[in-house]
Design a protein around this motif. Sequence first.
Motif, PDB file in Angstrom:
ATOM      1  N   ILE A 183      -3.528  -1.394  -6.876  1.00 40.40           N
ATOM      2  CA  ILE A 183      -4.720  -0.539  -6.869  1.00 40.40           C
ATOM      3  C   ILE A 183      -5.944  -1.327  -7.335  1.00 40.40           C
ATOM      4  O   ILE A 183      -7.005  -1.299  -6.695  1.00 40.40           O
ATOM      5  N   LEU A 184      -5.820  -2.056  -8.439  1.00 41.08           N
ATOM      6  CA  LEU A 184      -6.955  -2.790  -8.983  1.00 41.08           C
ATOM      7  C   LEU A 184      -7.382  -3.924  -8.065  1.00 41.08           C
ATOM      8  O   LEU A 184      -8.586  -4.144  -7.849  1.00 41.08           O
ATOM      9  N   GLN A 185      -6.434  -4.660  -7.517  1.00 45.25           N
ATOM     10  CA  GLN A 185      -6.769  -5.773  -6.635  1.00 45.25           C
ATOM     11  C   GLN A 185      -7.471  -5.301  -5.374  1.00 45.25           C
ATOM     12  O   GLN A 185      -8.528  -5.826  -4.997  1.00 45.25           O
ATOM     13  N   GLN A 229      -7.348 -12.595  -8.526  1.00 50.55           N
ATOM     14  CA  GLN A 229      -6.258 -12.384  -9.469  1.00 50.55           C
ATOM     15  C   GLN A 229      -6.661 -12.817 -10.876  1.00 50.55           C
ATOM     16  O   GLN A 229      -6.283 -12.181 -11.867  1.00 50.55           O
ATOM     17  N   ALA A 230      -7.446 -13.904 -10.964  1.00 50.15           N
ATOM     18  CA  ALA A 230      -7.915 -14.365 -12.274  1.00 50.15           C
ATOM     19  C   ALA A 230      -8.875 -13.363 -12.901  1.00 50.15           C
ATOM     20  O   ALA A 230      -8.860 -13.137 -14.119  1.00 50.15           O
ATOM     21  N   LYS A 232     -11.542  -6.882   7.547  1.00 44.21           N
ATOM     22  CA  LYS A 232     -11.004  -5.808   6.719  1.00 44.21           C
ATOM     23  C   LYS A 232      -9.910  -6.366   5.827  1.00 44.21           C
ATOM     24  O   LYS A 232      -8.978  -7.015   6.293  1.00 44.21           O
ATOM     25  N   ILE A 233     -10.016  -6.124   4.534  1.00 46.68           N
ATOM     26  CA  ILE A 233      -9.066  -6.676   3.573  1.00 46.68           C
ATOM     27  C   ILE A 233      -7.727  -5.954   3.684  1.00 46.68           C
ATOM     28  O   ILE A 233      -7.673  -4.726   3.702  1.00 46.68           O
ATOM     29  N   GLN A 234      -6.663  -6.737   3.772  1.00 44.12           N
ATOM     30  CA  GLN A 234      -5.308  -6.206   3.804  1.00 44.12           C
ATOM     31  C   GLN A 234      -4.579  -6.629   2.531  1.00 44.12           C
ATOM     32  O   GLN A 234      -4.958  -7.604   1.865  1.00 44.12           O
ATOM     33  N   GLU A 235      -3.533  -5.897   2.194  1.00 44.65           N
ATOM     34  CA  GLU A 235      -2.789  -6.224   0.978  1.00 44.65           C
ATOM     35  C   GLU A 235      -2.216  -7.631   1.036  1.00 44.65           C
ATOM     36  O   GLU A 235      -2.122  -8.322   0.014  1.00 44.65           O
ATOM     37  N   ALA A 236      -1.862  -8.081   2.243  1.00 50.36           N
ATOM     38  CA  ALA A 236      -1.297  -9.428   2.390  1.00 50.36           C
ATOM     39  C   ALA A 236      -2.314 -10.513   2.057  1.00 50.36           C
ATOM     40  O   ALA A 236      -1.935 -11.658   1.779  1.00 50.36           O
ATOM     41  N   ASP A 237      -3.615 -10.179   2.075  1.00 49.55           N
ATOM     42  CA  ASP A 237      -4.648 -11.179   1.788  1.00 49.55           C
ATOM     43  C   ASP A 237      -4.737 -11.517   0.308  1.00 49.55           C
ATOM     44  O   ASP A 237      -5.306 -12.550  -0.059  1.00 49.55           O
TER      45      ASP A 237
END
Length: 305
Positions: free
Chosen positions: A258-260, A162-163, A149-154
């Motif tokens: 939000i976008l990431q 990001q690119a 599960k993707i976390q914001e820290a990832d």
Amino acid sequence: MWSTSTMWYSWPTSTSCSPPSSPSPPNITDYFPILKVLDPQGMKRKAELSLGKLLAKFRDFLNHRLDHRRNNPNNKKQDLLEAIIDITQANDYNITTQDIPYLLLELIVGGIDSNSNMVEWIMTELLFNPDKLERLKREIKSAVGENGKIQEADIASLPYLQAVIKETFRYHPPGPLAVTRMSEADQEVNGYMIPKGTQIVVNTWSMAKDPSIWTDPESFEPERFLDNKLDFKGQHFQLIPFGAGRRICPGIPLATRILQMTTAVLVHNFDWKLQKDKDHPDHKEAMFRINLSKATPLRAFPFKI
């Protein structure tokens, strides 16, 4: 007299992005401020009517919540409105409950279209560039695992994600014409004299397509942002989707998160299939409004991996 009401900008000329077939008429008072008091097209009157209705709705939400707090002091809700009311009642900041409807207007209306449009542009470019999509999918999988599960820290460990976000901001800036500014003094820029008081519109869309700034600007290439420090936070003027200077958009941190996170979740948790190609005659075609939106909505089917 007219020198102080000049508009300085250049309109996009590329055929890959065209105005809508039935665009809303421009407000001529933006170009000739001397006419503002007359409001010849009635735009100010219409805007005030619509804005009044929206603010009334926000006031209804606020009054309902205040009544709920008074009647249920031990049953507070956990949401944005509750947090804002707590701030106003703590008196730590110079904000009152009368300010809340206007704050909600800025937070909600100012961010809905731009974020949803950008997610659509990101997914459009990824789906029409399957090699980029596959590379991003591999990066996310290597960071969080097959079923993680993707976390914001990832996000910090996902440079290609990001690119992708940066390249989409470049290619499809959320505001093709940045918020109007006004020169505080006479200033010469590249041989052009801009008189004091001139209204200035910065064409971020044309900047993104300028071959003197970007290599192969008509191609979607997130790789151009790898291994360099170029960012969109107002320090590098070739990429200013949020503006720059003291009036830079304060919503950068929220919009970025939000976008990431949205992109990472959509790419990691689903495979995608485009609807018929005939529904996407030109997937890069856009409509020029306050926000840059797709002329033809993206049509794609998600299915669980």
